[in-house]
Scaffold this active site. Structure first.
Site, short mmCIF file in Angstrom:
data_model
loop_
_atom_site.label_atom_id
_atom_site.label_comp_id
_atom_site.label_asym_id
_atom_site.label_seq_id
_atom_site.Cartn_x
_atom_site.Cartn_y
_atom_site.Cartn_z
N LEU A 1 0.85 -1.14 0.00
CA LEU A 1 -0.11 -0.03 0.05
C LEU A 1 0.90 1.28 -0.23
O LEU A 1 2.13 1.31 0.66
CB LEU A 1 -0.76 0.04 1.20
CG LEU A 1 -2.16 -1.08 1.29
CD1 LEU A 1 -2.46 -1.14 2.78
CD2 LEU A 1 -3.00 -0.98 0.30
N ASP A 2 0.60 2.16 -0.70
CA ASP A 2 1.46 3.27 -0.60
C ASP A 2 1.45 3.97 0.53
O ASP A 2 0.38 3.85 1.34
CB ASP A 2 1.12 4.37 -1.84
CG ASP A 2 -0.34 5.09 -1.74
OD1 ASP A 2 -0.62 5.36 -0.72
OD2 ASP A 2 -0.80 5.10 -2.87
N ALA A 3 2.29 4.88 0.87
CA ALA A 3 2.29 5.73 2.06
C ALA A 3 1.21 6.34 2.46
O ALA A 3 0.75 6.25 3.90
CB ALA A 3 3.55 6.77 2.18
#
Length: 266
Positions: free
Chosen positions: A111-113
């Site tokens: 998952l992106d930040a």
């Protein structure tokens, strides 16, 4: 069933008990009741032996993980955390969530930040490869808070398909959650694409930039009431569902994926 006395083989009821399915006595009852299968074949004899490292065992059709050294953790990843165990730039990463485990765990997919929500952490390399690689297309569900009032026609467009720079993408399902309020809408979107930041790019393409994004479901797993920043072990039922999904996905794939770096996902 073919009986085996090969090195490493053990009585089936002992293997079931060691895997935490039930006590040895109850495991014997499951076998006699024709509820246990080995490599797809129902077993009814208590003298049956299996090799936990090779044989596939199911109870009531649900696969059982016989290797008790494997760990499967569900994490509700907070925002601001990058999906790696060691970040070269020194940003907060997933290592803080695995520090208390003796096993060396890895994240399944990314998952992106800026995205929070469900991540699986495990030391099962086969499961990681099958469930995280984009070519297998495991279904994921997200809750996106977006700018503007999302209309039914926009939801229909998401389900029909949106053209992006790297090709078209289709949402398997898309619906509004509640009514738009204060210039924002909440959209539940389900898709099986594993492309980089795909939900954000889809919503940008239809004119509704994402302000907040949470992954609520990954394959058969649901985040439920797990609080952000917290984790828990998968239940026996959840693990069985994951193993079954991995088995079906592998069989359905004509060409196994090649090993390589995975792109961050929304």
């Amino acid at each position: 069933m073919t009986f085996t006395d090969a090195p490493g083989s053990e009585r089936l009821q002992k293997v079931l008990a060691a895997a935490g399915v039930a006590s040895r006595r109850v495991s014997e009852q499951l076998i006699v009741a024709c509820r246990v299968s080995v490599n797809g074949e129902v077993v009814t004899e208590l003298g049956s032996r299996v090799d936990p490292a090779v044989d596939k065992v199911s109870v009531d059709g649900t696969p059982i993980q016989l290797d008790v050294s494997k760990r499967y953790i569900m994490l509700n990843k907070p925002t601001g955390i990058v999906s790696t165990m060691a970040d070269e730039s020194g940003r907060p990463d997933l290592s803080q969530f695995v520090a208390d485990f003796e096993e060396r765990l890895f994240n399944v997919g990314r998952l992106d930040a800026e995205t929070s929500g469900l991540l699986i952490l495990t030391n099962d390399g086969e499961i990681t490869q099958v469930l995280s690689h984009p070519s297998f297309g495991v279904e994921k569900t997200y809750i996106a808070t977006v700018r503007g009032e999302v209309l039914p026609a926009t939801l229909a467009k998401l389900r029909k398909g949106v053209d992006l720079d790297d090709g078209p993408v289709v949402a398997d399902r898309a619906r509004l959650v509640g009514e738009p309020s204060k210039g924002r809408s909440i959209v539940e979107i389900t898709l099986h694409s594993g492309r980089n930041r795909i939900v954000r790019r889809m919503m940008d393409a239809v004119g509704h930039p994402v302000e907040e994004l949470v992954r609520r479901q990954f394959g058969p797993l649901h985040l439920g009431t797990l609080r952000q920043g917290h984790s828990r072990e998968l239940s026996k039922l959840e693990l069985g569902q994951v193993l079954a999904l991995a088995s079906r996905t592998t069989l359905a794939s004509r060409t196994p994926p090649t090993t390589g770096p995975l792109s961050p996902q929304d």
